[in-house]
Motif scaffolding. Structure first.
Motif, PDB file in Angstrom:
ATOM      1  N   UNK A  45      10.003   6.045   5.356  1.00  0.00           N
ATOM      2  CA  UNK A  45      11.415   5.655   5.501  1.00  0.00           C
ATOM      3  C   UNK A  45      11.569   4.140   5.402  1.00  0.00           C
ATOM      4  N   UNK A  46      10.643   3.413   6.070  1.00  0.00           N
ATOM      5  CA  UNK A  46      10.708   1.946   6.020  1.00  0.00           C
ATOM      6  C   UNK A  46      10.403   1.425   4.614  1.00  0.00           C
ATOM      7  N   UNK A  47       9.533   2.129   3.898  1.00  0.00           N
ATOM      8  CA  UNK A  47       9.204   1.726   2.518  1.00  0.00           C
ATOM      9  C   UNK A  47      10.442   1.844   1.629  1.00  0.00           C
ATOM     10  N   UNK A  48      11.133   2.976   1.727  1.00  0.00           N
ATOM     11  CA  UNK A  48      12.363   3.174   0.949  1.00  0.00           C
ATOM     12  C   UNK A  48      13.398   2.118   1.321  1.00  0.00           C
ATOM     13  N   UNK A  49      13.542   1.858   2.625  1.00  0.00           N
ATOM     14  CA  UNK A  49      14.520   0.878   3.100  1.00  0.00           C
ATOM     15  C   UNK A  49      14.213  -0.516   2.555  1.00  0.00           C
ATOM     16  N   UNK A  50      12.934  -0.897   2.634  1.00  0.00           N
ATOM     17  CA  UNK A  50      12.554  -2.261   2.226  1.00  0.00           C
ATOM     18  C   UNK A  50      12.703  -2.433   0.719  1.00  0.00           C
ATOM     19  N   UNK A  51      12.409  -1.382  -0.048  1.00  0.00           N
ATOM     20  CA  UNK A  51      12.556  -1.464  -1.512  1.00  0.00           C
ATOM     21  C   UNK A  51      14.026  -1.622  -1.885  1.00  0.00           C
ATOM     22  N   UNK A  52      14.883  -0.856  -1.233  1.00  0.00           N
ATOM     23  CA  UNK A  52      16.332  -0.968  -1.511  1.00  0.00           C
ATOM     24  C   UNK A  52      16.874  -2.318  -1.054  1.00  0.00           C
ATOM     25  N   UNK A  53      16.473  -2.723   0.153  1.00  0.00           N
ATOM     26  CA  UNK A  53      16.991  -3.962   0.751  1.00  0.00           C
ATOM     27  C   UNK A  53      16.568  -5.208  -0.033  1.00  0.00           C
ATOM     28  N   UNK A  54      15.307  -5.233  -0.488  1.00  0.00           N
ATOM     29  CA  UNK A  54      14.764  -6.440  -1.125  1.00  0.00           C
ATOM     30  C   UNK A  54      14.443  -6.223  -2.609  1.00  0.00           C
ATOM     31  N   UNK A  55      15.192  -5.336  -3.265  1.00  0.00           N
ATOM     32  CA  UNK A  55      14.892  -4.958  -4.638  1.00  0.00           C
ATOM     33  C   UNK A  55      14.894  -6.129  -5.617  1.00  0.00           C
ATOM     34  N   UNK A  56      15.675  -7.135  -5.360  1.00  0.00           N
ATOM     35  CA  UNK A  56      15.795  -8.263  -6.293  1.00  0.00           C
ATOM     36  C   UNK A  56      14.525  -9.104  -6.361  1.00  0.00           C
ATOM     37  N   UNK A  57      13.671  -9.004  -5.354  1.00  0.00           N
ATOM     38  CA  UNK A  57      12.433  -9.796  -5.333  1.00  0.00           C
ATOM     39  C   UNK A  57      11.377  -9.175  -6.242  1.00  0.00           C
ATOM     40  N   UNK A  58      10.704 -10.031  -7.021  1.00  0.00           N
ATOM     41  CA  UNK A  58       9.702  -9.557  -7.972  1.00  0.00           C
ATOM     42  C   UNK A  58       8.547  -8.833  -7.275  1.00  0.00           C
ATOM     43  N   UNK A  66       3.454  -0.133  -8.139  1.00  0.00           N
ATOM     44  CA  UNK A  66       2.141   0.302  -7.662  1.00  0.00           C
ATOM     45  C   UNK A  66       2.223   1.651  -6.957  1.00  0.00           C
ATOM     46  N   UNK A  67       3.255   1.834  -6.123  1.00  0.00           N
ATOM     47  CA  UNK A  67       3.433   3.102  -5.414  1.00  0.00           C
ATOM     48  C   UNK A  67       3.662   4.260  -6.386  1.00  0.00           C
ATOM     49  N   UNK A  68       4.519   4.027  -7.384  1.00  0.00           N
ATOM     50  CA  UNK A  68       4.799   5.063  -8.385  1.00  0.00           C
ATOM     51  C   UNK A  68       3.535   5.377  -9.182  1.00  0.00           C
ATOM     52  N   UNK A  69       2.796   4.340  -9.568  1.00  0.00           N
ATOM     53  CA  UNK A  69       1.547   4.533 -10.322  1.00  0.00           C
ATOM     54  C   UNK A  69       0.541   5.321  -9.489  1.00  0.00           C
ATOM     55  N   UNK A  70       0.480   5.021  -8.200  1.00  0.00           N
ATOM     56  CA  UNK A  70      -0.432   5.745  -7.304  1.00  0.00           C
ATOM     57  C   UNK A  70      -0.097   7.225  -7.236  1.00  0.00           C
ATOM     58  N   UNK A  71       1.201   7.534  -7.179  1.00  0.00           N
ATOM     59  CA  UNK A  71       1.636   8.942  -7.129  1.00  0.00           C
ATOM     60  C   UNK A  71       1.283   9.650  -8.435  1.00  0.00           C
ATOM     61  N   UNK A  72       1.543   8.980  -9.566  1.00  0.00           N
ATOM     62  CA  UNK A  72       1.236   9.573 -10.881  1.00  0.00           C
ATOM     63  C   UNK A  72      -0.267   9.823 -11.019  1.00  0.00           C
ATOM     64  N   UNK A  73      -1.078   8.840 -10.617  1.00  0.00           N
ATOM     65  CA  UNK A  73      -2.534   8.978 -10.717  1.00  0.00           C
ATOM     66  C   UNK A  73      -3.057  10.096  -9.820  1.00  0.00           C
ATOM     67  N   UNK A  74      -2.373  10.314  -8.678  1.00  0.00           N
ATOM     68  CA  UNK A  74      -2.811  11.385  -7.765  1.00  0.00           C
ATOM     69  C   UNK A  74      -2.493  12.766  -8.330  1.00  0.00           C
TER      70      UNK A  74
END
Length: 199
Positions: A45-58, A66-74
């Protein structure tokens, strides 16, 4: 400053989450069945929140990648790591949880997508617990209903434990009296790990 506090809180939560993952790899966990689920869902939940909240940061965009790539690789290697992740965050394939006393609990579950149901015994000490034994559930059924596994139907293999009582516990084995299909029998589980002097 507010964003900094959010990031610090998230980093602390991530450390707690990673500590739970490391403990799991070593057959330990924080005490209680739902503890790791709660930690996992809070982190998610905190991961989703932080991604939405700070999305503009590179850095956040890279982290999301990295998280999406990790899920795909799994998912690629027959989806086995993905199912392991799914099992970690959910109660899928966890059929029963029975507390024997303040120190021991058992769980009837299927540990993986390609695994057969088993009985896992956990010993609790303080805020930690450790899996000290695991036994295929069919072996327990064989002993309790007094029939070889070849004569136990698939429906019977899914029968729930009606009762489980701790009979004895030492460094070599745990004796549990099971009641399944209205039949009672004591089954002695061998301790795979000896941690009685640990912690």
């Amino acid at each position: 400053m507010k964003n900094r506090n959010i990031v610090i809180t998230y980093l602390v939560m991530t450390l707690i989450f990673l500590s739970e993952v490391v403990l799991n790899f070593n057959q330990y966990s924080y005490r209680g069945y739902y503890t790791d689920k709660i930690i996992g869902w809070l982190w998610l939940a905190m991961t989703v929140f932080i991604i939405i909240k700070l999305w503009k940061k590179k850095a956040i965009k890279a982290y999301f990648g990295l998280l999406v790539a990790g899920i795909i690789l799994s998912i690629l290697p027959m989806m086995i790591p993905f199912f392991a992740l799914l099992s970690y965050f959910s109660t899928i394939d966890s059929y029963q949880r029975i507390s024997l006393n303040d120190e021991y609990r058992i769980e009837r579950h299927r540990p993986g997508a390609l695994s057969k149901p088993q009985i896992a015994i956990y010993q609790q000490k303080g805020i930690f617990e450790k899996r000290i034994s695991k036994t295929p559930y069919v072996e327990v059924l064989e002993k309790v209903i007094q029939r070889p596994s070849i004569d136990i139907s698939s429906d019977e293999r899914n029968e729930s434990i009606q009762e489980a009582k701790l009979v004895s516990a030492n460094k070599d084995s745990i004796g549990i009296e099971y009641k399944i299909m209205n039949k009672k029998q004591i089954f002695y589980h061998k301790n795979k790990e000896d941690w009685f002097d640990d912690l």
